[in-house]
Scaffold this active site. Sequence first.
Site, PDB file in Angstrom:
ATOM      1  N   LEU A 133      -0.387  12.393  -8.708  1.00  0.00           N
ATOM      2  CA  LEU A 133      -1.327  11.295  -8.752  1.00  0.00           C
ATOM      3  C   LEU A 133      -0.838  10.254  -7.743  1.00  0.00           C
ATOM      4  CD1 LEU A 133      -3.883  10.228 -10.171  1.00  0.00           C
ATOM      5  CD2 LEU A 133      -2.393   9.068 -11.795  1.00  0.00           C
ATOM      6  N   LEU A 233       3.676  10.475 -10.771  1.00  0.00           N
ATOM      7  CA  LEU A 233       3.170   9.196 -10.290  1.00  0.00           C
ATOM      8  C   LEU A 233       3.883   8.849  -8.990  1.00  0.00           C
ATOM      9  CD1 LEU A 233       3.060   7.204 -13.662  1.00  0.00           C
ATOM     10  CD2 LEU A 233       1.331   8.744 -12.677  1.00  0.00           C
ATOM     11  N   ASP A 234       3.207   9.114  -7.875  1.00  0.00           N
ATOM     12  CA  ASP A 234       3.819   8.970  -6.561  1.00  0.00           C
ATOM     13  C   ASP A 234       4.001   7.495  -6.190  1.00  0.00           C
ATOM     14  OD1 ASP A 234       4.553  10.005  -3.832  1.00  0.00           O
ATOM     15  OD2 ASP A 234       2.777   8.817  -3.303  1.00  0.00           O
ATOM     16  N   ALA A 235       5.189   7.165  -5.689  1.00  0.00           N
ATOM     17  CA  ALA A 235       5.492   5.828  -5.143  1.00  0.00           C
ATOM     18  C   ALA A 235       5.121   4.709  -6.108  1.00  0.00           C
ATOM     19  CB  ALA A 235       4.776   5.632  -3.797  1.00  0.00           C
ATOM     20  N   VAL A 236       5.245   4.965  -7.390  1.00  0.00           N
ATOM     21  CA  VAL A 236       4.739   4.028  -8.393  1.00  0.00           C
ATOM     22  C   VAL A 236       5.498   2.700  -8.397  1.00  0.00           C
ATOM     23  CG1 VAL A 236       6.183   4.902 -10.272  1.00  0.00           C
ATOM     24  CG2 VAL A 236       3.964   3.892 -10.804  1.00  0.00           C
TER      25      VAL A 236
END
Length: 578
Positions: A133, A233-236
């Site tokens: 995501l 959760l990418d680069a959250v």
Amino acid sequence: MALSGDVKERARGLLHALYECAGMDEAIAGLESRLSEGLPEVRPRPPLSERDALLITYGNTFSAPGEAPLATLRRFLRDHVGSAISLVHLLPIFPYSSDDGFSVVNYREVNHELGNWDNIVAIGAEYGLALDLVLNHCSRSHLWFQDYIRGEAPGRDYFVEADPDDPRLALVTRPRNSPLLTPVEVRDQGSRWVWTTFSADQVDLNFANPAVLLEFVDILLDYIRHGARIVRLDAVAYLWKKLGTPCINLPETHAVVKCLRLVVDAVAPGTQLLTETNVPQAENLSYFGDGDEAHLIYQFSLAPLLLHALTLGRTSALRTWASAVPAPPPGASYVNFTASHDGVGLRPLEGLVSEADRDALLRRMRERGGYVSMRRLPDGRDSPYELNISYFSALGGDDGEVAQLARFLLAQTVALSLQGVPALYVQSLIATESDLLGVERTGQTRAINRRRWDYGELSGLLAREGSVQARCLSEIVRRLKLRQAHRAFHPEAAQQILDSDDGVFAVLRTPRPVDRGVSMPVLCLFNFTPEVREVDIGAVCDDNGRQSVVDLIGNRRLACPRRMIRLPAYASMWIKAV
């Protein structure tokens, strides 16, 4: 489905922290609406166990004439991996404009160059699926951003603007040395400056607008509909922007993660959130929250510490770090990995090794063909952020391929041994060297570890007896299957880092109380040096040393006079009493 009273109350508290009164009722109503829109009943997923391991891969790592790359990937899994892994993390599978998928143009379609949702479902029928995501930013080509440029709803309010002359921007933590803001022309408004943390093509989304959060709740539910068991959760960490702060790891970011956790636990128990937070150790650990945020977090410090130990022959920093890693909250776990589609993060080394040691490591990596990516500090200086090199090439040397493979297998086996769930990058399975032609072709240093294989060529190498690819793949698969047979490797099994001489790393894994009687402790031993070392195995051997032990990896019984054994150069052993 309707939210229970308890869940609704918790959601209200979180949304109030984010939006206060403005938009909170609308956000609650929107959340309930999305949860009631046709989500099929999802059977609770079983908890992770010693039988679980994750494979990280792009959908187009392998290609064959006349076949969708996702179908070729499935063939590779069936032919060469089988039950050794249980979960497949497909890196972004969506149409994109840059960054190998992380600049998403459409979150709901599969990139036709990879295949289609049927291909995804087919992989998901045989393995648990992990999907990305990408929620911090989207592509400039996304319809939301086109709305923004035209001044039309909904996208006109979906992005973050700032004044490039605002002195508070100097406080913002940067993962790159590219400009933080990018100018764009907006209809009837002229030039505006939008926030672009990672590149000019990746425009940050405005989560201060509750409609953006609801969009991503909707997308998250869509991934669950398609079988996602893990959502990354990418680069959250960079999600929330507040001028006057570093704009990383803010309380509002943690509140967003808690909201997503509430959604997942309510609609799909057992589906897990994995936060991608490539930051120093203490900040990374904060994403467990109070057991109400991420189900899984990466051990980002492991990969650079293993390179440090194997390059310099010293394990003190690795041992000190591992000894201080706390047990995760109940129901949560670590993800242990050495390599991924990105480079080896250097920020997770902060406070663990000296700058002199870090610089010595980087010099050795450059000698082996690696690159170092930089980030911009608040004072304007650039600082090393990421090492770009294939992990197999990083462990090369003047002592030949046999020693290189031994070092590489040692690193992978440490990741298999530590408390948590192991994750292996597909390029590591097959001992891929640095792809220097890929860097030259794309101009991107991360391409060095993203080789795209012709499946016919790879199949020939894997069929060739004695090739490094065949030896590496068969041995990693064998060790993964060995691991599955021992409850001592359950993610919740206790871990103790034992005292040892520098250059040796020793980990005792003890089964949970519920598993004792069906499984014995396993002593994991690693020699990070080119010399034979004598190691005390009293943790699994009786005091008089007469007890017989077995090395599971070597599949042999060992005598242990004086409770000591000889550990060969770059050896890995899993010792168990018999």
